[in-house]
Design an enzyme around this catalytic site. Sequence first.
Site, PDB file in Angstrom:
ATOM      1  N   GLU A   1       0.834  -1.214   0.000  1.00 59.12           N
ATOM      2  CA  GLU A   1       0.000   0.000   0.000  1.00 59.12           C
ATOM      3  C   GLU A   1       0.866   1.260   0.000  1.00 59.12           C
ATOM      4  OE1 GLU A   1      -2.105  -0.408   3.693  1.00 59.12           O
ATOM      5  OE2 GLU A   1      -3.397  -2.012   2.972  1.00 59.12           O
TER       6      GLU A   1
ATOM      7  N   GLY B   1       2.067   4.979  -0.645  1.00 65.68           N
ATOM      8  CA  GLY B   1       1.466   6.270  -0.968  1.00 65.68           C
ATOM      9  C   GLY B   1       2.567   7.263  -1.269  1.00 65.68           C
TER      10      GLY B   1
ATOM     11  N   CYS C   1      -2.074  33.760  10.772  1.00 64.97           N
ATOM     12  CA  CYS C   1      -1.773  34.414  12.054  1.00 64.97           C
ATOM     13  C   CYS C   1      -1.384  33.419  13.138  1.00 64.97           C
ATOM     14  CB  CYS C   1      -2.984  35.227  12.483  1.00 64.97           C
ATOM     15  SG  CYS C   1      -3.479  36.323  11.168  1.00 64.97           S
TER      16      CYS C   1
ATOM     17  N   TYR D   1       0.579  13.909   0.995  1.00 64.94           N
ATOM     18  CA  TYR D   1       0.179  14.546   2.255  1.00 64.94           C
ATOM     19  C   TYR D   1       0.326  16.070   2.188  1.00 64.94           C
ATOM     20  CZ  TYR D   1       0.694   9.647   3.388  1.00 64.94           C
ATOM     21  OH  TYR D   1       0.602   8.284   3.356  1.00 64.94           O
TER      22      TYR D   1
HETATM   23  N1  LLP Z   1      -1.444   1.929   4.526  1.00 61.96           N
HETATM   24  C1  LLP Z   1      -1.922   2.390   5.699  1.00 61.96           C
HETATM   25  C2  LLP Z   1      -2.822   1.537   6.492  1.00 61.96           C
HETATM   26  C3  LLP Z   1      -1.559   3.668   6.155  1.00 61.96           C
HETATM   27  O1  LLP Z   1      -2.028   4.119   7.310  1.00 61.96           O
HETATM   28  C4  LLP Z   1      -0.674   4.467   5.377  1.00 61.96           C
HETATM   29  C5  LLP Z   1      -0.282   5.800   5.815  1.00 61.96           C
HETATM   30  C6  LLP Z   1      -0.226   3.936   4.145  1.00 61.96           C
HETATM   31  C7  LLP Z   1      -0.624   2.654   3.767  1.00 61.96           C
HETATM   32  C8  LLP Z   1       0.672   4.705   3.232  1.00 61.96           C
HETATM   33  O2  LLP Z   1       1.917   4.938   3.795  1.00 61.96           O
HETATM   34  P1  LLP Z   1       3.085   5.624   2.932  1.00 61.96           P
HETATM   35  O3  LLP Z   1       3.513   4.648   1.866  1.00 61.96           O
HETATM   36  O4  LLP Z   1       2.515   6.852   2.325  1.00 61.96           O
HETATM   37  O5  LLP Z   1       4.139   5.897   3.919  1.00 61.96           O
HETATM   38  N2  LLP Z   1       0.569  12.706   7.038  1.00 61.96           N
HETATM   39  C9  LLP Z   1       1.836  12.058   7.306  1.00 61.96           C
HETATM   40  C10 LLP Z   1       1.831  10.612   6.848  1.00 61.96           C
HETATM   41  C11 LLP Z   1       0.709   9.793   7.427  1.00 61.96           C
HETATM   42  C12 LLP Z   1       0.713   8.357   6.977  1.00 61.96           C
HETATM   43  C13 LLP Z   1      -0.503   7.668   7.384  1.00 61.96           C
HETATM   44  N3  LLP Z   1      -0.647   6.317   6.925  1.00 61.96           N
HETATM   45  C14 LLP Z   1       2.948  12.856   6.665  1.00 61.96           C
HETATM   46  O6  LLP Z   1       2.679  13.912   6.071  1.00 61.96           O
HETATM   47  O7  LLP Z   1       4.124  12.503   6.783  1.00 61.96           O
END
Ligand code: LLP
Length: 421
Positions: free
Chosen positions: A275, A277, A346, A375
Site C-alpha cells: 500500500e 502512498g 496568524c 500529504y
Molecule cells: N497503509 C496504511 C494503512 C496507512 O495508514 C498508510 C499511511 C499507508 C498505507 C501509506 O503509507 P506511505 O507509503 O505513504 O508511507 N501525514 C503524514 C503521513 C501519514 C501516513 C498515514 N498512513 C505525513 O505527512 O508525513
Amino acid sequence: MDHFLYRDGLLHAEDVPLIEIAAEVGTPFYCYSTATLTRHYRLFEEALNGLDHLVCYSVKSLSNQAILRTLAGLGAGMDVVSGGEYRRALAAGVPGEKIVFSGVGKTHEEMAFALTHGIRQFNVESDSELHALSEVAAAMGKRAPVTLRVNPDVDAKTHEKIATGRKEDKFGVPIARARALYAEAARLPGLEVVGVDVHIGSQLTDLAPFEAAFGKIAELTRALRADGHAIRRLDLGGGLGIPYTSSNETPPLPLDYGAMIRRVLGDLDVEIEIEPGRLIAGNAGILVAQVIYLKQGEGRDFLILDAAMNDLIRPAMYGAHHDIVPVVEPCAGIERYPVDIVGPVCESGDTFAKQRLMPPLAAGDLVAFRSAGAYGAVMSSEYNTRPLIPEVLVHQDQYAVIRPRPSFDEIINRDRLPSWL
Ligand code: LLP
C-alpha cells in the site's frame, strides 16, 4: 528522480515551464507530474515482478481523481481508509475488487456501502470491528473478505506521529492475540478470512523494521495455516520513505524492498499486496508559491509567501523539511542568505523553514516546494478562509487544472444562518 528540472533557466514540470501555469492559474498551486507518478508506480511493479502481487496505492496520500485514474490505468489497486476515499476510487473507475479498506474506525454504513459495490478485502483492526463487520455482511446475505491487521510491536524508527506498529499505538490487534482472533473470525457467519495485514508506519528510511515485522508475519502465517485458516494473501502496508533533501538522504529503493520481501516471505506461496502512498506521490508533486513581501526583523529576515500552513501543513505539524527552490534558476555560485520562510496565517507555527539559505529573492518571485505531492493537498484546509489551492496535472507538454480554486462566494455560501439570526 523526478520530472521537475530547470531548463533554459526556468523550472519545468515535464515540458511545461511553471511560470506559464502560474500565469494562467495564479499562485499558490500544486503541480503534479504524470511521468514521475508513472515511474514510481512502475518501480514497485518491477520490485515485485514474478511474485503474485497487487500494488494498492494509498489514496490518502494524494487523492485527486485524475491521479487515481492515472494509476488505475497502469493497473494499480487502491487502499482506502474512509467511505469518502472508497467513493473517490470508484468514481475514478477502480473496480471494487481492487480496493482494500483499511482504518481503525470503519462505520456500519461504510462497511455496507463497500459490500454493496464490491471490495477486495477489509483490513480489520479490532475484535469489535470483526463482530460489526460480520453482522453487517450477514444481514446482507454476504460474507466479507477479511484480513486482520496485526500489530507486531516493531518500532518503525520514524516520526512519532506516523509510527503505527508499536504496542502502544492505536493500530491493529496485538500479535499475541492474533490466533485467538482468527479462530473467532472463522466462527463468525459473515466473514471469510483471506489473509493477514500489517502496516508499521510511514517515511521509513531503513528496511530493518520492515524485515522484523514481516518476519513475525511469516511466522504467524505458518501458525494460522496450521490452525486451519486459508491464508492466501499478505497485505504489507505502505511506508517506504523518500528523500526530502537533494543532498544526503538515501532511503532504500523499492527494488531492495522487493528483494527483502522475496527473502522473508517468498516461500509462503501467498499473494502480496503493498500500500505505498508517499513513494508514488511525494516527489511527483510540488507546491508553487509567490513571494509577497521581504521583511527585515530583529536580527533575521523573513520571506513572506502567499502559501501558508493551511496549504502545506507538514512543516508545522511534523517539523518536516521541504526543499524550497526559486522557479527562475539562480546564477551558479550566487551567494545565499539565511531567511525564515513563512506564510500569512496568524500563527507563529506558520513557518515553512527557519534560517534557510536562499539566493536573493524579491516580491513577485516564484518558489517551489519540492516533495509536496504526498500529504500536501490532501491535508490542506481553509483556515483563515483561504481557499483550497488548485491542483494541476502535467503530462508531457500538456497541463490541466484537476481541481480549480473555489471562489470566495462558494466558500462563504456554504454557511447557513439559523432562523433566529
Ligand atoms: N497503509 C496504511 C494503512 C496507512 O495508514 C498508510 C499511511 C499507508 C498505507 C501509506 O503509507 P506511505 O507509503 O505513504 O508511507 N501525514 C503524514 C503521513 C501519514 C501516513 C498515514 N498512513 C505525513 O505527512 O508525513
